[in-house]
Scaffold this active site. Sequence first.
Site, PDB file in Angstrom:
ATOM      1  NE  ARG A  90      -2.747   2.845   2.786  1.00  0.00           N
ATOM      2  CZ  ARG A  90      -2.887   3.611   3.847  1.00  0.00           C
ATOM      3  NH1 ARG A  90      -2.261   3.314   4.966  1.00  0.00           N
ATOM      4  NH2 ARG A  90      -3.642   4.661   3.795  1.00  0.00           N
ATOM      5  CG  HIS A 179      -9.414   6.831   2.766  1.00  0.00           C
ATOM      6  ND1 HIS A 179     -10.061   7.909   3.358  1.00  0.00           N
ATOM      7  CD2 HIS A 179      -8.573   6.334   3.702  1.00  0.00           C
ATOM      8  CE1 HIS A 179      -9.617   8.053   4.597  1.00  0.00           C
ATOM      9  NE2 HIS A 179      -8.714   7.111   4.823  1.00  0.00           N
ATOM     10  CG  ASN A 334     -17.568  -0.937  13.440  1.00  0.00           C
ATOM     11  OD1 ASN A 334     -18.057  -2.043  13.248  1.00  0.00           O
ATOM     12  ND2 ASN A 334     -16.353  -0.611  13.055  1.00  0.00           N
TER      13      ASN A 334
HETATM   14  P1  ADP Z   1      -8.182   4.647  10.499  1.00  0.00           P
HETATM   15  O1  ADP Z   1      -7.961   3.495   9.533  1.00  0.00           O
HETATM   16  O2  ADP Z   1      -8.287   5.981   9.843  1.00  0.00           O
HETATM   17  O3  ADP Z   1      -7.265   4.645  11.689  1.00  0.00           O
HETATM   18  P2  ADP Z   1     -10.606   3.208  11.193  1.00  0.00           P
HETATM   19  O4  ADP Z   1     -11.355   3.057   9.933  1.00  0.00           O
HETATM   20  O5  ADP Z   1      -9.937   2.004  11.769  1.00  0.00           O
HETATM   21  O6  ADP Z   1      -9.623   4.436  11.122  1.00  0.00           O
HETATM   22  O7  ADP Z   1     -11.616   3.796  12.278  1.00  0.00           O
HETATM   23  C1  ADP Z   1     -11.253   3.918  13.627  1.00  0.00           C
HETATM   24  C2  ADP Z   1     -12.341   4.731  14.334  1.00  0.00           C
HETATM   25  O8  ADP Z   1     -13.605   4.085  14.154  1.00  0.00           O
HETATM   26  C3  ADP Z   1     -12.135   4.771  15.851  1.00  0.00           C
HETATM   27  O9  ADP Z   1     -11.304   5.861  16.189  1.00  0.00           O
HETATM   28  C4  ADP Z   1     -13.533   4.985  16.339  1.00  0.00           C
HETATM   29  O10 ADP Z   1     -13.809   6.378  16.320  1.00  0.00           O
HETATM   30  C5  ADP Z   1     -14.417   4.314  15.297  1.00  0.00           C
HETATM   31  N1  ADP Z   1     -14.945   3.005  15.743  1.00  0.00           N
HETATM   32  C6  ADP Z   1     -14.368   1.805  15.608  1.00  0.00           C
HETATM   33  N2  ADP Z   1     -15.142   0.835  16.153  1.00  0.00           N
HETATM   34  C7  ADP Z   1     -16.245   1.435  16.625  1.00  0.00           C
HETATM   35  C8  ADP Z   1     -17.430   0.990  17.288  1.00  0.00           C
HETATM   36  N3  ADP Z   1     -17.609  -0.295  17.584  1.00  0.00           N
HETATM   37  N4  ADP Z   1     -18.336   1.917  17.633  1.00  0.00           N
HETATM   38  C9  ADP Z   1     -18.132   3.215  17.359  1.00  0.00           C
HETATM   39  N5  ADP Z   1     -17.054   3.708  16.723  1.00  0.00           N
HETATM   40  C10 ADP Z   1     -16.121   2.833  16.369  1.00  0.00           C
END
Ligand code: ADP
Length: 401
Positions: A90, A179, A334
């Site tokens: 990536r 993305h 989520n």
């Molecule tokens: P990145 O890849 O940009 O780091 P992600 O797509 O992994 O981000 O998203 C992470 C964010 O998703 C977390 O900081 C949180 O805000 C949110 N998140 C993850 N799981 C949950 C959940 N079960 N409920 C609510 N928010 C969630």
Amino acid sequence: MFKVMAVNAGSSSMKFKLYEMPEEKVLTNGIVERIGHDDAIFSIKNKEGKKITKVLPVADHGVAVKLIMNGLIEHQIIASFDEIQGIGHRIVQGGPYFADSHVFDKDTEDKIESLIPLAPLHNKPHLIGFRAFKAALPKVGQIAVFDTAFHQSMDEADYLFPIKREYYDKYKCRRYGAHGTSHKYLAEIATKKYLHNKKDARILTLHIGSGASLCAVKDNKCVLTSMGLTPLGGIMMGTRTGDLDPSVLNYLVNCTNRSCEDLYQEFNKQSGLLGVSEVSNDTRDIQAAAEKGDPKAKLAITMWARKLAQFIAAYACRLGRVDLIVWSAGIGENAPYYRKAVIDECSEFMGLKLDDKLNEEIALGKEGIISAPDSSIPMVVIPTDEELMIARDIVRILGLK
Ligand code: ADP
């Protein structure tokens, strides 16, 4: 049957996922974290799917690659290194050079290197990761998969900034987005599964995680995306401001006597939901604080939801018609509470309507429709899978059979 590996190398971490192709079967995945430290952490899933974690010194990315490869043998996921026929990396920034994934040859390496000033935190470690794999497995084909490639189809009118033309001509200063691998994956699934390969399908893909971006997709091509020159642009994010009046930077430099670089780092790492809520960058913590009545947490959610709603409306305008809205990534997949907060902000104007029960149910890796039958535009949650796109591209670009 053969195996390919998707790799995401960061400055102090290296994530990997091994697939059996063409079945697209995930054999294992894992990560080396805290590279460069005596207490680095290596995690890998064994054959039973159990996560095995070791703490040990990992001096550099070369050591991390050896750890990963030996881990695959130790856990009997592969019997010999020869089973791996391709590796895909990536790469965050491909600049104006790559509209598709590409073989990781010398020219690709040089171009990624030349783009380090645009993505210093990413492109540099990506190259270190590539070189470490090349040293360990010199005969295995490697490809680069760019986060920016999918967005190369934007029109000049959409990717240029309203600044003097010479900055584009001389320095290639423009919107590149990010993305892209995720947006492409989401648009492809959406078109096939939910729009039955409709011609001229128009889709809004929302990759809403800690970093977040929207993409307006027409006929499986990006026409507009919200991140800009770097992933700082667009909507409000976990720690990033998103789009901001540029005079804010100048004003704060003058008011605080801090450097432009210092404030720029703060706009990237300590702003957004974290900066406004003063609670966390994690939506779960902010929701918990808001539910207890914390006014800053409530304000952060309102600001975040309004900004995303405004972008949805603006992007719908750019598309002219929207056949489907796709939610994805950490928050999009989520967080029903946050999806509802956004839709509440744009439902009156746009006629969007959630099915409250479906919205609550579709989370934690589930896929499905979350809109009510009378919503003006159907809405669906699709868990994204950037690694699978990388695995597919390894097979396609290297011509593996
Ligand atoms: P990145 O890849 O940009 O780091 P992600 O797509 O992994 O981000 O998203 C992470 C964010 O998703 C977390 O900081 C949180 O805000 C949110 N998140 C993850 N799981 C949950 C959940 N079960 N409920 C609510 N928010 C969630």
